[in-house]
Write a protein that holds these residues in place. Structure first.
Motif, PDB file in Angstrom:
ATOM      1  N   ASN A   1      -4.858   2.777   0.039  1.00  0.00           N
ATOM      2  CA  ASN A   1      -5.141   4.061  -0.597  1.00  0.00           C
ATOM      3  C   ASN A   1      -4.227   4.387  -1.769  1.00  0.00           C
ATOM      4  N   VAL A   2      -3.651   3.371  -2.410  1.00  0.00           N
ATOM      5  CA  VAL A   2      -2.840   3.595  -3.611  1.00  0.00           C
ATOM      6  C   VAL A   2      -3.359   2.683  -4.718  1.00  0.00           C
ATOM      7  N   PRO A   3      -3.224   3.112  -5.973  1.00  0.00           N
ATOM      8  CA  PRO A   3      -3.697   2.266  -7.080  1.00  0.00           C
ATOM      9  C   PRO A   3      -3.010   0.909  -7.072  1.00  0.00           C
ATOM     10  N   TYR A   4      -3.781  -0.141  -7.250  1.00  0.00           N
ATOM     11  CA  TYR A   4      -3.316  -1.533  -7.271  1.00  0.00           C
ATOM     12  C   TYR A   4      -2.689  -1.968  -5.937  1.00  0.00           C
ATOM     13  N   GLY A   5      -2.862  -1.175  -4.887  1.00  0.00           N
ATOM     14  CA  GLY A   5      -2.145  -1.430  -3.637  1.00  0.00           C
ATOM     15  C   GLY A   5      -2.513  -2.726  -2.956  1.00  0.00           C
ATOM     16  N   THR A   6      -3.719  -3.213  -3.172  1.00  0.00           N
ATOM     17  CA  THR A   6      -4.134  -4.449  -2.508  1.00  0.00           C
ATOM     18  C   THR A   6      -3.921  -5.686  -3.383  1.00  0.00           C
ATOM     19  N   ALA A   7      -3.235  -5.518  -4.526  1.00  0.00           N
ATOM     20  CA  ALA A   7      -3.058  -6.661  -5.431  1.00  0.00           C
ATOM     21  C   ALA A   7      -2.321  -7.809  -4.767  1.00  0.00           C
ATOM     22  N   PHE A   8      -1.241  -7.508  -4.071  1.00  0.00           N
ATOM     23  CA  PHE A   8      -0.452  -8.554  -3.432  1.00  0.00           C
ATOM     24  C   PHE A   8      -1.280  -9.315  -2.399  1.00  0.00           C
ATOM     25  N   GLU A   9      -2.008  -8.580  -1.589  1.00  0.00           N
ATOM     26  CA  GLU A   9      -2.838  -9.185  -0.556  1.00  0.00           C
ATOM     27  C   GLU A   9      -3.968 -10.021  -1.164  1.00  0.00           C
ATOM     28  N   ARG A  10      -4.631  -9.481  -2.158  1.00  0.00           N
ATOM     29  CA  ARG A  10      -5.735 -10.200  -2.802  1.00  0.00           C
ATOM     30  C   ARG A  10      -5.244 -11.475  -3.500  1.00  0.00           C
ATOM     31  N   LEU A  11      -4.106 -11.360  -4.178  1.00  0.00           N
ATOM     32  CA  LEU A  11      -3.650 -12.483  -4.986  1.00  0.00           C
ATOM     33  C   LEU A  11      -3.115 -13.619  -4.122  1.00  0.00           C
ATOM     34  N   THR A  12      -2.409 -13.309  -3.055  1.00  0.00           N
ATOM     35  CA  THR A  12      -1.949 -14.387  -2.168  1.00  0.00           C
ATOM     36  C   THR A  12      -3.143 -15.069  -1.497  1.00  0.00           C
ATOM     37  N   ALA A  13      -4.166 -14.296  -1.188  1.00  0.00           N
ATOM     38  CA  ALA A  13      -5.364 -14.909  -0.590  1.00  0.00           C
ATOM     39  C   ALA A  13      -6.049 -15.846  -1.567  1.00  0.00           C
ATOM     40  N   LEU A  14      -5.955 -15.544  -2.885  1.00  0.00           N
ATOM     41  CA  LEU A  14      -6.490 -16.445  -3.894  1.00  0.00           C
ATOM     42  C   LEU A  14      -5.594 -17.659  -4.100  1.00  0.00           C
ATOM     43  N   ALA A  15      -4.282 -17.404  -4.168  1.00  0.00           N
ATOM     44  CA  ALA A  15      -3.337 -18.474  -4.522  1.00  0.00           C
ATOM     45  C   ALA A  15      -3.180 -19.511  -3.417  1.00  0.00           C
ATOM     46  N   TYR A  16      -3.296 -19.071  -2.159  1.00  0.00           N
ATOM     47  CA  TYR A  16      -3.185 -19.990  -1.021  1.00  0.00           C
ATOM     48  C   TYR A  16      -4.552 -20.092  -0.349  1.00  0.00           C
ATOM     49  N   PRO A  17      -5.090 -21.292  -0.195  1.00  0.00           N
ATOM     50  CA  PRO A  17      -6.465 -21.439   0.308  1.00  0.00           C
ATOM     51  C   PRO A  17      -6.632 -20.942   1.737  1.00  0.00           C
ATOM     52  N   ASP A  18      -7.866 -20.680   2.092  1.00  0.00           N
ATOM     53  CA  ASP A  18      -8.205 -20.242   3.444  1.00  0.00           C
ATOM     54  C   ASP A  18      -7.675 -21.252   4.462  1.00  0.00           C
ATOM     55  N   GLY A  19      -7.008 -20.771   5.496  1.00  0.00           N
ATOM     56  CA  GLY A  19      -6.427 -21.636   6.503  1.00  0.00           C
ATOM     57  C   GLY A  19      -4.967 -21.980   6.252  1.00  0.00           C
ATOM     58  N   HIS A  20      -4.481 -21.715   5.040  1.00  0.00           N
ATOM     59  CA  HIS A  20      -3.081 -21.961   4.727  1.00  0.00           C
ATOM     60  C   HIS A  20      -2.222 -20.886   5.412  1.00  0.00           C
ATOM     61  N   PRO A  21      -1.024 -21.244   5.907  1.00  0.00           N
ATOM     62  CA  PRO A  21      -0.219 -20.248   6.631  1.00  0.00           C
ATOM     63  C   PRO A  21       0.235 -19.061   5.791  1.00  0.00           C
ATOM     64  N   TYR A  22       0.177 -19.168   4.462  1.00  0.00           N
ATOM     65  CA  TYR A  22       0.566 -18.053   3.595  1.00  0.00           C
ATOM     66  C   TYR A  22      -0.649 -17.340   2.990  1.00  0.00           C
ATOM     67  N   HIS A  23      -1.830 -17.654   3.470  1.00  0.00           N
ATOM     68  CA  HIS A  23      -3.060 -17.070   2.937  1.00  0.00           C
ATOM     69  C   HIS A  23      -3.117 -15.560   3.188  1.00  0.00           C
ATOM     70  N   HIS A  24      -2.550 -15.102   4.288  1.00  0.00           N
ATOM     71  CA  HIS A  24      -2.555 -13.672   4.599  1.00  0.00           C
ATOM     72  C   HIS A  24      -1.140 -13.111   4.505  1.00  0.00           C
ATOM     73  N   THR A  25      -1.036 -11.831   4.200  1.00  0.00           N
ATOM     74  CA  THR A  25       0.256 -11.181   4.029  1.00  0.00           C
ATOM     75  C   THR A  25       0.724 -10.566   5.346  1.00  0.00           C
ATOM     76  N   PRO A  26       2.016 -10.201   5.422  1.00  0.00           N
ATOM     77  CA  PRO A  26       2.551  -9.709   6.703  1.00  0.00           C
ATOM     78  C   PRO A  26       1.894  -8.438   7.233  1.00  0.00           C
ATOM     79  N   ILE A  27       1.299  -7.617   6.381  1.00  0.00           N
ATOM     80  CA  ILE A  27       0.730  -6.368   6.882  1.00  0.00           C
ATOM     81  C   ILE A  27      -0.427  -6.621   7.847  1.00  0.00           C
ATOM     82  N   GLY A  28      -1.152  -7.743   7.695  1.00  0.00           N
ATOM     83  CA  GLY A  28      -2.256  -8.057   8.589  1.00  0.00           C
ATOM     84  C   GLY A  28      -3.493  -7.232   8.290  1.00  0.00           C
TER      85      GLY A  28
END
Length: 451
Positions: free
Chosen positions: A151-178
């Motif tokens: 609920n904040v501007p650009y708030g999901t950027a970190f989550e979206r970008l790590t999901a792009l940068a690390y492929p699906d199934g990679h241990p860093y694909h998701h961020t700590p917030i879950g």
């Protein structure tokens, strides 16, 4: 006093020293005396973060960080906060991809209290962990996700970008917030199993820095932590290695209620702890580290196409690090104009390399940041834990700046040529939609989530 295996070493810069010890149950202890002010910092790193989680149970490491403040065997409810703050201290905890940490800064004469509290959590949290505390903290974490991400501007950027940068199934694909769904799915038994597996003394490093007596401090550590049993069932973290270069530009356009267009990108860079990672840090500092940087001068001062432009390094040890580019556009400027200018500056830097003046300024800036971290007892305690957990040697914290200062201009140019390329990045483009008064806020690019 039986301390198990004890190893002692001294190294440092500016007179800083640290000693290393190990209890019989595997707990690693690092002490650094500093009698300048009558305070002491306690920092406890557990070798567990979101990279250790499995599909369907993301966010469990961060949820457990919150549960550690919900009471333990001898300390009920909010007692941990009340006791530390009542004694004049401060405290918190954070979760990242690669670790979970807990820390207190206390008046020196209250050090024993902080050690007793941390030991009580490590040794007896299961006695206090029940459905009520689980539901309470599940709701707290879900609300944190709403307030800091959703609920904040650009708030999901970190989550979206790590999901792009690390492929699906990679241990860093998701961020700590879950994810919300995984937070809802977590059970009390999931939490108990997680604690048994990862919250053991042989999976932790305890650093204590400040106005301490090392012999007395070790006696307290043995007294409160020594009887906690170790646990040998921890699974190895999944392999986080990837090719040096992504091989294509990954791209996503996000239409949200944001105050301005934005270009956010992540470049795949060398693992932390390598000489190439230090070279990348220098490169990104020259390119985007402050108002003297190339990108700020080009985009904000000269072209006036952006109101802010930064480029920094998210250091990761178990996976490729990320070079994090964040540009907020001016007025009605379109993103392609900004992206073209960024690519021109990166290509020029790769072709020509840094000037001697840029090298000197960037290395001085990184040296100052290192001195700032080690200049406080809490910062030094955290750095000692970091190098002990991620690289096996806390002494490296005291000499890290020398490795950055030793990097050559040729190495900086080389990492720029190899990695700062359009085919080695994941890109988010933010396009505003009609909004009813969205407030300006930078994206949350911390490596973890605060308590």
């Amino acid at each position: 006093m039986p301390m198990g295996h004890t190893a002692e070493a001294e190294a440092g810069s500016g007179g800083l020293t640290a000693t290393e010890h190990r209890l019989a149950n595997g707990l690693r202890v690092v002490l650094s005396e500093d009698h300048l002010t009558p305070v002491a910092a306690v920092c406890l790193w557990y070798d567990v973060g979101s990279r250790h989680e499995v599909a369907g149970r993301t966010g469990l490491a961060h949820l457990f960080e919150h549960l550690m403040f919900q009471g333990s065997g001898q300390v009920k409810g909010n007692g941990h906060f009340e006791l530390v703050q009542g004694a004049g201290g401060s405290l918190n905890g954070t979760t990242s991809f690669e670790r979970t940490n807990y820390f207190e800064t206390m008046p020196a004469h209250q050090l024993e209290l902080a050690l007793w509290l941390e030991a009580d959590r490590m040794g007896s949290l299961l006695a206090a962990l029940d459905d009520e505390s689980m539901e309470n903290q599940r709701d707290v974490v879900k609300n944190e996700r709403r307030q800091r991400y959703d609920n904040v501007p650009y708030g999901t950027a970190f989550e979206r970008l790590t999901a792009l940068a690390y492929p699906d199934g990679h241990p860093y694909h998701h961020t700590p917030i879950g994810s919300m769904a995984d937070l809802d799915a977590a059970t009390l038994e999931d939490a108990r199993s997680f604690f048994r597996t990862y919250y053991a003394p042989n999976n932790a490093v305890l650093s204590i820095v400040g106005d301490i007596d090392s012999e007395q401090t070790l006696a307290w550590v043995e007294k409160y932590f020594g009887s906690i049993p170790g646990h040998d069932g921890k699974p190895a973290p999944r392999d986080g290695s990837l090719p040096d270069v992504i091989g294509e530009q990954l791209r996503e356009v996000v239409e949200e209620e944001v105050p301005a267009r934005a270009l956010v990108a992540a470049y795949r860079l060398p693992h932390d702890g390598t000489r190439a990672s230090d070279a990348a840090d220098v490169a990104l500092t020259i390119l985007g580290g402050g108002e003297s940087s190339r990108l700020h001068n080009r985009l904000v001062r000269r072209d006036r196409t952006a109101v802010a432009a930064g480029f920094g390094l998210l250091r990761l040890a178990g996976a490729p690090s990320l070079g994090w580019l964040d540009v907020k556009a001016s007025g009605g400027v379109e993103i392609p104009a900004i992206e073209t200018a960024v690519d021109e500056e990166l290509a020029r830097f790769a072709a020509e390399g840094p000037t001697p003046e840029e090298m000197e300024r960037a290395q001085a800036q990184l040296e100052r940041e290192w001195l700032d971290r080690l200049g406080t007892v809490a910062g030094r305690a955290d750095e000692l834990c970091r190098y002990a957990v991620l690289f096996g040697d806390p002494q490296l914290a005291l000499t890290a700046v020398h490795r950055v200062l030793d990097v050559s201009a040729e190495e900086v140019q080389e990492v720029a040529q190899a990695r700062l390329r359009p085919d080695n990045r994941a890109v988010l483009v933010y396009e505003p939609v009609a909004a009813d008064g969205a407030d300006d806020s930078d994206s949350d690019q911390e490596e973890g989530a605060d308590q």
